[in-house]
Design a protein around this motif. Structure first.
Motif, PDB file in Angstrom:
ATOM      1  N   VAL A   1      -6.770  -0.291  -7.752  1.00  0.00           N
ATOM      2  CA  VAL A   1      -5.634  -0.931  -7.098  1.00  0.00           C
ATOM      3  C   VAL A   1      -4.663   0.105  -6.541  1.00  0.00           C
ATOM      4  O   VAL A   1      -3.893  -0.179  -5.622  1.00  0.00           O
ATOM      5  CB  VAL A   1      -4.900  -1.904  -8.047  1.00  0.00           C
ATOM      6  CG1 VAL A   1      -5.781  -3.059  -8.434  1.00  0.00           C
ATOM      7  CG2 VAL A   1      -4.376  -1.184  -9.271  1.00  0.00           C
ATOM      8  N   SER A   2      -4.702   1.334  -7.087  1.00  0.00           N
ATOM      9  CA  SER A   2      -3.850   2.395  -6.562  1.00  0.00           C
ATOM     10  C   SER A   2      -4.151   2.666  -5.097  1.00  0.00           C
ATOM     11  O   SER A   2      -3.255   2.979  -4.317  1.00  0.00           O
ATOM     12  CB  SER A   2      -4.043   3.674  -7.378  1.00  0.00           C
ATOM     13  OG  SER A   2      -3.445   4.784  -6.751  1.00  0.00           O
ATOM     14  N   SER A   3      -5.412   2.541  -4.694  1.00  0.00           N
ATOM     15  CA  SER A   3      -5.788   2.788  -3.312  1.00  0.00           C
ATOM     16  C   SER A   3      -5.903   1.508  -2.503  1.00  0.00           C
ATOM     17  O   SER A   3      -5.917   1.547  -1.273  1.00  0.00           O
ATOM     18  CB  SER A   3      -7.121   3.550  -3.257  1.00  0.00           C
ATOM     19  OG  SER A   3      -8.099   2.899  -4.054  1.00  0.00           O
ATOM     20  N   TYR A   4      -5.960   0.372  -3.177  1.00  0.00           N
ATOM     21  CA  TYR A   4      -6.132  -0.904  -2.483  1.00  0.00           C
ATOM     22  C   TYR A   4      -4.799  -1.544  -2.151  1.00  0.00           C
ATOM     23  O   TYR A   4      -4.674  -2.255  -1.160  1.00  0.00           O
ATOM     24  CB  TYR A   4      -6.965  -1.854  -3.360  1.00  0.00           C
ATOM     25  CG  TYR A   4      -7.409  -3.107  -2.644  1.00  0.00           C
ATOM     26  CD1 TYR A   4      -8.572  -3.106  -1.881  1.00  0.00           C
ATOM     27  CD2 TYR A   4      -6.671  -4.275  -2.719  1.00  0.00           C
ATOM     28  CE1 TYR A   4      -8.981  -4.245  -1.224  1.00  0.00           C
ATOM     29  CE2 TYR A   4      -7.073  -5.414  -2.063  1.00  0.00           C
ATOM     30  CZ  TYR A   4      -8.222  -5.399  -1.314  1.00  0.00           C
ATOM     31  OH  TYR A   4      -8.625  -6.520  -0.657  1.00  0.00           O
ATOM     32  N   LEU A   5      -3.773  -1.319  -2.966  1.00  0.00           N
ATOM     33  CA  LEU A   5      -2.472  -1.948  -2.777  1.00  0.00           C
ATOM     34  C   LEU A   5      -1.543  -1.067  -1.947  1.00  0.00           C
ATOM     35  O   LEU A   5      -1.626   0.158  -1.998  1.00  0.00           O
ATOM     36  CB  LEU A   5      -1.811  -2.226  -4.124  1.00  0.00           C
ATOM     37  CG  LEU A   5      -2.523  -3.193  -5.072  1.00  0.00           C
ATOM     38  CD1 LEU A   5      -1.715  -3.344  -6.351  1.00  0.00           C
ATOM     39  CD2 LEU A   5      -2.745  -4.548  -4.421  1.00  0.00           C
ATOM     40  N   SER A   6      -0.645  -1.704  -1.229  1.00  0.00           N
ATOM     41  CA  SER A   6       0.396  -0.974  -0.526  1.00  0.00           C
ATOM     42  C   SER A   6       1.358  -0.353  -1.539  1.00  0.00           C
ATOM     43  O   SER A   6       1.340  -0.701  -2.727  1.00  0.00           O
ATOM     44  CB  SER A   6       1.166  -1.921   0.398  1.00  0.00           C
ATOM     45  OG  SER A   6       1.884  -2.876  -0.379  1.00  0.00           O
ATOM     46  N   ASP A   7       2.216   0.546  -1.072  1.00  0.00           N
ATOM     47  CA  ASP A   7       3.202   1.159  -1.962  1.00  0.00           C
ATOM     48  C   ASP A   7       4.060   0.099  -2.641  1.00  0.00           C
ATOM     49  O   ASP A   7       4.320   0.158  -3.851  1.00  0.00           O
ATOM     50  CB  ASP A   7       4.105   2.115  -1.181  1.00  0.00           C
ATOM     51  CG  ASP A   7       3.396   3.400  -0.792  1.00  0.00           C
ATOM     52  OD1 ASP A   7       2.350   3.705  -1.394  1.00  0.00           O
ATOM     53  OD2 ASP A   7       3.887   4.100   0.114  1.00  0.00           O
TER      54      ASP A   7
END
Length: 394
Positions: free
Chosen positions: A322-328
């Motif tokens: 989710v660190s790379s899948y979610l926006s900031d």
């Protein structure tokens, strides 16, 4: 109705936190329209190394853990430690249906029959096995697989979009260097494998790997909705993949890695290296835990699910990619909810592909990280490309 199945479908036992009902919006947390999923299974195998999660979370019999569902393998692997409760969460309903099917089949089948049904071993009776377990599925999951008998017939373990892409890659790679691949996975001595692997780093081989691991190529052929969408554009995915796999082969036996078997063969060729829920030594233990561990299969964005949970609900979080899948902003909100719903001393194991987003200061000060374990996981993990954030919340 089977009593454990009733519990898995969301009926709440005394003292248990009820799983919320989540209605997905028109787009997922990465901003991708739901039409991109089109009812398909994106991941069907266990494409991470659950031994890392098990070591990081250290689950006990009273613990409640939240886990991203994906192919369902990591959820089932957590049963090795028989926690009290698992919330399996995924934004894609097809992934929830797949987990339901894996659970139903595990309840009904012995180890050999389960491997045949999943697709690890050859079988001509998968459709009949499905007919024997379909009554254990929710109506939505039953309707899904009734309309997708091709997934059953082919062995559901290898029918996800990513797994089909890896099968295509494996055929191309083995067409180019069949004897090299066979020898690579035959080594039982690391020094001998290392000497062999040091000769593979040449221009032709590097260019082939660079091609199949470029962003555009991955998006076109894997049909993934974008789990690397928020990996910074300056990060060269193809170079990271090549370097990570090369380093792994210099330090670990290829035959012991179930994920790299998918990459080079499109299937598992060494049953001794399979994930815990499929492994002969731990299958019975995982199956027995189904009698005591309450499993909520919840479809929805993980942040929305956590917002529907009471404070101090969870003892562990297995958060993958989710660190790379979610926006900031979405990742920040997710960390807010993790801190709010964590019990004192809860453990976090978060993976990020090709890197992990930095924690905001207001989150970092509430997490006692374990840098040594994070480094060890990044070095040993079978997926080879993940970075970890591991620690205790408090």
């Amino acid at each position: 109705m089977d009593s454990q199945l009733a519990r898995d479908r969301g009926q709440t036992a005394p003292g248990a936190a009820p799983a919320p009902t989540v209605t997905p919006g028109p787009v997922d947390p990465a901003g991708i329209p739901w039409s991109r999923y089109a009812g398909r299974i994106s991941y069907s195998a266990c494409n991470e190394d659950s031994h890392c999660e098990l070591k990081a979370l250290r689950l006990g019999p009273e613990d409640r853990v939240l886990c991203i569902t994906a192919g369902g393998g990591r959820v089932l692997n957590l049963l090795v430690d028989a926690p009290a409760e698992i919330w399996a969460v995924d934004v894609n309903p097809s992934q929830s249906y797949l987990l339901e099917l894996k659970l139903a089949a595990m309840r009904a089948l012995d180890h050999a029959a389960y491997l045949e049904f999943m697709g690890v071993r050859q079988s001509a009776t998968r459709r009949a096995a499905y007919e024997g377990v379909r009554h254990r599925l929710t109506p939505a999951a039953r309707a899904y697989f009734d309309q997708h008998h091709d997934l059953i017939d082919g062995g559901v373990l290898f029918q996800g979009s990513l797994e089909r892409y890896l099968r295509w890659v494996s055929r191309a790679v083995r067409l180019l260097r069949p004897l090299w691949i066979h020898r690579l996975f035959s080594f039982r001595d690391l020094a001998a494998q290392r000497a062999f692997v040091e000769g593979w780093d040449n221009v032709v081989w590097r260019n082939v790997v660079y091609l199949v691991c470029r962003r555009g190529f991955l998006e076109l052929f894997s049909r993934d909705p974008g789990f690397w969408r928020f990996v910074p554009p300056e990060v060269p995915l193809h170079e990271r993949v090549y370097g990570s796999v090369y380093r792994y082969f210099l330090n670990h036996l290829a035959r012991d890695n179930h994920l790299l078997q998918l990459v080079f063969y499109g299937r598992y060729i060494n049953e001794e290296s399979m994930p815990p829920y499929l492994h002969a030594a731990t299958f019975a233990r995982v199956k027995a835990a189904l009698e005591t561990t309450r499993i909520h299969v919840v479809t929805g964005a993980v942040g929305d699910v956590l917002r529907g949970a009471p404070p101090a609900t969870f003892d562990g979080y297995s958060i993958t990619d989710v660190s790379s899948y979610l926006s900031d902003a979405a990742f920040h909100d997710l960390m807010d909810e993790i801190l709010r719903t964590a019990r004192p001393g809860a453990r976090l194991c978060s993976r990020g592909i090709f890197g992990h987003r930095d924690l905001a200061p207001e989150h970092a000060r509430h997490l006692r990280r374990d840098p040594a374990l994070e480094r060890r996981f990044a070095f040993d993990d079978h997926a080879t490309v993940h970075q970890f954030v591991v620690g205790t919340i408090g």
